[in-house]
Design an enzyme around this catalytic site. Structure first.
Site, PDB file in Angstrom:
ATOM      1  N   SER A  12       4.748   3.611   0.656  1.00 53.85           N
ATOM      2  CA  SER A  12       5.809   3.108   1.532  1.00 53.85           C
ATOM      3  C   SER A  12       5.721   3.801   2.881  1.00 53.85           C
ATOM      4  O   SER A  12       5.884   5.025   2.976  1.00 53.85           O
ATOM      5  CB  SER A  12       7.186   3.373   0.914  1.00 53.85           C
ATOM      6  OG  SER A  12       8.167   3.197   1.913  1.00 53.85           O
ATOM      7  N   HIS A  37       3.367  -0.767   1.410  1.00 48.50           N
ATOM      8  CA  HIS A  37       4.734  -1.203   1.120  1.00 48.50           C
ATOM      9  C   HIS A  37       5.570  -1.067   2.395  1.00 48.50           C
ATOM     10  O   HIS A  37       5.668   0.017   2.974  1.00 48.50           O
ATOM     11  CB  HIS A  37       5.297  -0.328   0.003  1.00 48.50           C
ATOM     12  CG  HIS A  37       6.630  -0.741  -0.523  1.00 48.50           C
ATOM     13  ND1 HIS A  37       6.790  -1.735  -1.472  1.00 48.50           N
ATOM     14  CD2 HIS A  37       7.874  -0.296  -0.254  1.00 48.50           C
ATOM     15  CE1 HIS A  37       8.082  -1.879  -1.754  1.00 48.50           C
ATOM     16  NE2 HIS A  37       8.759  -1.011  -1.028  1.00 48.50           N
ATOM     17  N   ASP A  39       9.252  -1.487   3.933  1.00 45.04           N
ATOM     18  CA  ASP A  39      10.677  -1.573   3.581  1.00 45.04           C
ATOM     19  C   ASP A  39      11.483  -2.129   4.740  1.00 45.04           C
ATOM     20  O   ASP A  39      11.639  -1.468   5.769  1.00 45.04           O
ATOM     21  CB  ASP A  39      11.192  -0.180   3.201  1.00 45.04           C
ATOM     22  CG  ASP A  39      10.692   0.255   1.839  1.00 45.04           C
ATOM     23  OD1 ASP A  39      10.900  -0.491   0.872  1.00 45.04           O
ATOM     24  OD2 ASP A  39      10.078   1.333   1.758  1.00 45.04           O
ATOM     25  N   MET A  41      15.058  -3.260   6.052  1.00 35.70           N
ATOM     26  CA  MET A  41      16.495  -3.062   5.759  1.00 35.70           C
ATOM     27  C   MET A  41      17.327  -3.562   6.933  1.00 35.70           C
ATOM     28  O   MET A  41      16.957  -3.364   8.090  1.00 35.70           O
ATOM     29  CB  MET A  41      16.787  -1.583   5.523  1.00 35.70           C
ATOM     30  CG  MET A  41      15.925  -0.963   4.432  1.00 35.70           C
ATOM     31  SD  MET A  41      16.423   0.724   4.087  1.00 35.70           S
ATOM     32  CE  MET A  41      15.056   1.279   3.069  1.00 35.70           C
ATOM     33  N   HIS A  70       9.036  -5.539   1.200  1.00 36.88           N
ATOM     34  CA  HIS A  70      10.234  -5.407   0.357  1.00 36.88           C
ATOM     35  C   HIS A  70      11.456  -5.670   1.229  1.00 36.88           C
ATOM     36  O   HIS A  70      11.840  -4.826   2.046  1.00 36.88           O
ATOM     37  CB  HIS A  70      10.243  -3.979  -0.229  1.00 36.88           C
ATOM     38  CG  HIS A  70      11.438  -3.664  -1.070  1.00 36.88           C
ATOM     39  ND1 HIS A  70      11.734  -2.380  -1.479  1.00 36.88           N
ATOM     40  CD2 HIS A  70      12.405  -4.447  -1.603  1.00 36.88           C
ATOM     41  CE1 HIS A  70      12.836  -2.396  -2.211  1.00 36.88           C
ATOM     42  NE2 HIS A  70      13.268  -3.639  -2.298  1.00 36.88           N
ATOM     43  N   MET A  72      15.147  -5.804   1.898  1.00 35.16           N
ATOM     44  CA  MET A  72      16.476  -5.363   1.464  1.00 35.16           C
ATOM     45  C   MET A  72      17.459  -5.907   2.485  1.00 35.16           C
ATOM     46  O   MET A  72      18.037  -5.166   3.292  1.00 35.16           O
ATOM     47  CB  MET A  72      16.505  -3.828   1.371  1.00 35.16           C
ATOM     48  CG  MET A  72      15.755  -3.314   0.147  1.00 35.16           C
ATOM     49  SD  MET A  72      15.254  -1.592   0.318  1.00 35.16           S
ATOM     50  CE  MET A  72      13.746  -1.807   1.228  1.00 35.16           C
ATOM     51  N   MET A 141      14.026  -1.160  -9.088  1.00 31.27           N
ATOM     52  CA  MET A 141      14.413  -0.034  -8.233  1.00 31.27           C
ATOM     53  C   MET A 141      14.865   1.137  -9.108  1.00 31.27           C
ATOM     54  O   MET A 141      15.719   0.976  -9.980  1.00 31.27           O
ATOM     55  CB  MET A 141      15.564  -0.422  -7.305  1.00 31.27           C
ATOM     56  CG  MET A 141      15.207  -1.402  -6.192  1.00 31.27           C
ATOM     57  SD  MET A 141      13.862  -0.888  -5.114  1.00 31.27           S
ATOM     58  CE  MET A 141      14.505   0.637  -4.425  1.00 31.27           C
ATOM     59  N   ASP A 176       9.908   1.361  -7.736  1.00 29.54           N
ATOM     60  CA  ASP A 176      10.096   1.884  -6.381  1.00 29.54           C
ATOM     61  C   ASP A 176      11.275   2.855  -6.368  1.00 29.54           C
ATOM     62  O   ASP A 176      12.397   2.488  -6.727  1.00 29.54           O
ATOM     63  CB  ASP A 176      10.364   0.688  -5.451  1.00 29.54           C
ATOM     64  CG  ASP A 176      10.509   1.062  -3.983  1.00 29.54           C
ATOM     65  OD1 ASP A 176      10.300   2.236  -3.627  1.00 29.54           O
ATOM     66  OD2 ASP A 176      10.828   0.143  -3.195  1.00 29.54           O
TER      67      ASP A 176
HETATM   68  C1  DX5 Z   1      14.088   2.681  -0.831  1.00 32.82           C
HETATM   69  C2  DX5 Z   1      12.756   2.019  -0.533  1.00 32.82           C
HETATM   70  C3  DX5 Z   1      11.598   2.741  -1.027  1.00 32.82           C
HETATM   71  C4  DX5 Z   1      11.398   4.117  -0.449  1.00 32.82           C
HETATM   72  C5  DX5 Z   1      10.737   4.941  -1.510  1.00 32.82           C
HETATM   73  O1  DX5 Z   1      15.098   1.801  -0.585  1.00 32.82           O
HETATM   74  O2  DX5 Z   1      12.726   0.718  -1.097  1.00 32.82           O
HETATM   75  O3  DX5 Z   1      10.401   1.978  -0.906  1.00 32.82           O
HETATM   76  O4  DX5 Z   1      10.639   4.139   0.709  1.00 32.82           O
HETATM   77  O5  DX5 Z   1      10.707   6.234  -1.087  1.00 32.82           O
HETATM   78  P1  DX5 Z   1      10.399   7.434  -2.073  1.00 32.82           P
HETATM   79  O6  DX5 Z   1       9.056   7.162  -2.687  1.00 32.82           O
HETATM   80  O7  DX5 Z   1      10.413   8.608  -1.174  1.00 32.82           O
HETATM   81  O8  DX5 Z   1      11.502   7.444  -3.100  1.00 32.82           O
HETATM   82 ZN    ZN Z   2      10.769  -0.339  -1.158  1.00 39.33          ZN
END
Ligand code: DX5
Ligand code: ZN
Length: 215
Positions: A12, A37, A39, A41, A70, A72, A141, A176
């Protein structure tokens, strides 16, 4: 073609150095990771704002790695086509954010992309059983989505076997949140075939060692 005979590591970039994103992506590729990956948001579905469509487009220009996006975000149906055009290879949306998951799945497929559906810690796995035959990946998750660097929630990983049992053979089960050299083993033994890791890889001083310790 995505196959199931190995664990796919998806670092990520949320924990990467954004000022040096191109190098950070190249470095994890050289370290043996197959996917990236990303993320996304929106500050509504989760209490954080991160990366959007222009960044995905820029990443696409600089790497041939498989882009695992991903989402969110609320109302994923409004944006999936733009993420597809930006160069995502796989688009994962949250079951909790979609009013009509069937429609989101169709939209992503119509763009010619792989589809993933994700569940937050509080959502039971059987809620997504009706969609297992329609998607390429289920993302479990193991932290509350929103931030990197949180602690792995063991209870959430216990959803993996029931999903695996109900799923077609080729479905990828991705985990994840809080993945490291110890929690990765738990997830693999429960049936996960893809692992996302942010802070564990990007926070280490040897990316190759970190990636290899997850395989
Ligand atoms: C959290 C993200 C993850 C995050 C994981 O909402 O979806 O992908 O980056 O980070 P780590 O591996 O540090 O938990
Ligand atoms: Zn993620």
């Amino acid at each position: 073609m995505i196959t199931m005979d190995r664990v796919i590591i998806s670092p990520s970039i949320l924990s990467a150095d954004f000022m040096n994103l191109e190098q950070e992506i190249r470095a994890v590729k050289d370290a043996g990771a197959e996917w990236i990956h990303i993320d996304v948001m929106d500050g509504h579905f989760v209490p954080n704002i991160t990366i959007g469509i222009p960044v995905v487009k820029s990443i696409r220009r600089k790497t041939d790695m498989f882009l695992d996006v991903h989402l969110m975000i609320e109302n994923p149906e409004k944006f999936v086509c733009e993420f597809a055009q930006a160069g995502a290879d796989l688009i994962t949306f949250h079951y909790e954010a979609a009013e009509n998951p069937d429609r989101v799945i169709s939209l992503i497929k119509d763009c010619g992309k792989k589809v993933g559906i994700s569940i937050k810690p509080g959502t039971e796995s059987n809620r997504i059983f009706p969609y297992l035959k329609m998607v390429d990946l289920v993302l479990v998750m193991t932290v509350e989505p929103g931030f990197g660097g949180q602690e792995f929630m063991h209870d959430c990983a216990m959803k993996i076997p029931s999903i695996k049992e109900a799923a077609p053979e080729n479905l990828i089960i991705q985990v994840d949140g809080g993945i490291n050299n110890i929690t990765s083993k738990i997830c693999k033994s429960l049936g996960a075939s893809s692992l996302v890791a942010g802070s564990y890889i990007y926070g280490s001083c040897d990316y190759k060692k970190a990636v290899e310790s997850l395989l």
